[in-house]
Design a protein around this motif. Structure first.
Motif, PDB file in Angstrom:
ATOM      1  N   VAL A   9      -8.698 -43.765 101.454  1.00 49.02           N
ATOM      2  CA  VAL A   9      -8.352 -42.605 102.181  1.00 49.02           C
ATOM      3  C   VAL A   9      -9.838 -42.430 102.504  1.00 49.02           C
ATOM      4  O   VAL A   9      -9.958 -41.964 104.013  1.00 49.02           O
ATOM      5  CB  VAL A   9      -7.844 -41.766 100.986  1.00 49.02           C
ATOM      6  CG1 VAL A   9      -8.056 -40.335 101.932  1.00 49.02           C
ATOM      7  CG2 VAL A   9      -6.540 -41.968 100.927  1.00 49.02           C
ATOM      8  N   ALA A  10     -10.884 -42.143 101.859  1.00 53.32           N
ATOM      9  CA  ALA A  10     -12.294 -41.670 102.266  1.00 53.32           C
ATOM     10  C   ALA A  10     -12.913 -42.822 103.630  1.00 53.32           C
ATOM     11  O   ALA A  10     -13.226 -42.312 104.571  1.00 53.32           O
ATOM     12  CB  ALA A  10     -13.415 -41.796 101.231  1.00 53.32           C
ATOM     13  N   LEU A  11     -12.438 -44.105 103.303  1.00 48.26           N
ATOM     14  CA  LEU A  11     -12.925 -44.933 104.244  1.00 48.26           C
ATOM     15  C   LEU A  11     -12.057 -44.784 105.639  1.00 48.26           C
ATOM     16  O   LEU A  11     -12.686 -44.628 106.847  1.00 48.26           O
ATOM     17  CB  LEU A  11     -12.651 -46.341 103.822  1.00 48.26           C
ATOM     18  CG  LEU A  11     -13.195 -47.630 104.754  1.00 48.26           C
ATOM     19  CD1 LEU A  11     -14.399 -47.784 105.011  1.00 48.26           C
ATOM     20  CD2 LEU A  11     -12.440 -48.944 104.271  1.00 48.26           C
ATOM     21  N   CYS A  12     -10.613 -44.252 105.510  1.00 50.85           N
ATOM     22  CA  CYS A  12     -10.031 -44.214 106.742  1.00 50.85           C
ATOM     23  C   CYS A  12     -10.574 -42.850 107.358  1.00 50.85           C
ATOM     24  O   CYS A  12     -10.442 -42.884 108.611  1.00 50.85           O
ATOM     25  CB  CYS A  12      -8.516 -44.046 106.268  1.00 50.85           C
ATOM     26  SG  CYS A  12      -7.679 -45.490 106.094  1.00 50.85           S
ATOM     27  N   MET A  13     -11.018 -41.792 106.542  1.00 53.03           N
ATOM     28  CA  MET A  13     -11.267 -40.502 107.308  1.00 53.03           C
ATOM     29  C   MET A  13     -12.753 -40.908 107.829  1.00 53.03           C
ATOM     30  O   MET A  13     -12.764 -40.440 108.998  1.00 53.03           O
ATOM     31  CB  MET A  13     -11.376 -39.650 106.170  1.00 53.03           C
ATOM     32  CG  MET A  13     -10.134 -39.084 105.734  1.00 53.03           C
ATOM     33  SD  MET A  13     -10.262 -37.736 104.378  1.00 53.03           S
ATOM     34  CE  MET A  13     -11.077 -36.907 105.060  1.00 53.03           C
ATOM     35  N   ALA A  14     -13.471 -41.658 107.300  1.00 52.41           N
ATOM     36  CA  ALA A  14     -14.751 -41.950 107.929  1.00 52.41           C
ATOM     37  C   ALA A  14     -14.800 -42.791 109.257  1.00 52.41           C
ATOM     38  O   ALA A  14     -15.343 -42.340 110.081  1.00 52.41           O
ATOM     39  CB  ALA A  14     -15.713 -42.754 106.838  1.00 52.41           C
ATOM     40  N   LEU A  15     -13.897 -43.665 109.096  1.00 52.59           N
ATOM     41  CA  LEU A  15     -13.530 -44.394 110.445  1.00 52.59           C
ATOM     42  C   LEU A  15     -12.849 -43.474 111.594  1.00 52.59           C
ATOM     43  O   LEU A  15     -13.186 -43.797 112.478  1.00 52.59           O
ATOM     44  CB  LEU A  15     -12.798 -45.702 110.169  1.00 52.59           C
ATOM     45  CG  LEU A  15     -13.376 -46.818 109.326  1.00 52.59           C
ATOM     46  CD1 LEU A  15     -12.452 -47.765 109.123  1.00 52.59           C
ATOM     47  CD2 LEU A  15     -14.501 -47.180 110.182  1.00 52.59           C
ATOM     48  N   SER A  16     -11.882 -42.671 111.037  1.00 53.91           N
ATOM     49  CA  SER A  16     -11.380 -41.643 112.170  1.00 53.91           C
ATOM     50  C   SER A  16     -12.271 -40.597 112.758  1.00 53.91           C
ATOM     51  O   SER A  16     -12.433 -40.249 114.050  1.00 53.91           O
ATOM     52  CB  SER A  16     -10.094 -41.042 111.402  1.00 53.91           C
ATOM     53  OG  SER A  16     -10.513 -40.240 110.418  1.00 53.91           O
TER      54      SER A  16
END
Length: 121
Positions: A9-16
């Motif tokens: 989830v943190a990786l997806c938020m960082a990428l978005s």
């Protein structure tokens, strides 16, 4: 497993959030004036729930009894087991020849000295 999900989830938020357009849109939303408050709606009173009528109780007839099975008569003692027939004996077999052993030591290879180097004048 939960830490792995949090990492995803943190990786997806960082990428978005890493794209410039998303970052600018987030900054734009932060700089907007506060939104007007939501008006309160009138509350309505609900009518009371109807009461559940009580059901009449009836007397049930008794359950039928389970029929019993009469015990079977004993047939007597079991017949004796039959005797096993004697098996034929095998003839004497000569012993197998012995297998030659493999040497476990490695032979020594003589060390040859290299040829002499040519002399340079």
């Amino acid at each position: 497993m939960a830490s792995f999900n949090c990492f995803l989830v943190a990786l997806c938020m960082a990428l978005s959030f890493s794209s410039i357009n998303v970052s600018l849109a987030a900054r734009h939303l932060q700089q907007l004036p506060p939104l007007p408050s939501i008006p309160t709606l009138p509350t309505t009173t609900l009518p009371p729930l109807p009461t559940i009528p009580t059901l009449p109780t009836t007397t049930l007839p008794p359950l039928p009894s389970i029929p019993t099975i009469q015990a079977l008569p004993r047939l007597g003692a079991l017949p004796p087991l039959p005797n096993m027939p004697n098996l034929p004996t095998l003839p004497n077999v000569p012993p197998l020849p012995s297998i030659p052993t493999i040497p476990t030591t490695t032979p020594l290879i003589p060390f040859l000295s290299p040829p002499p180097a040519p002399s340079t004048p």
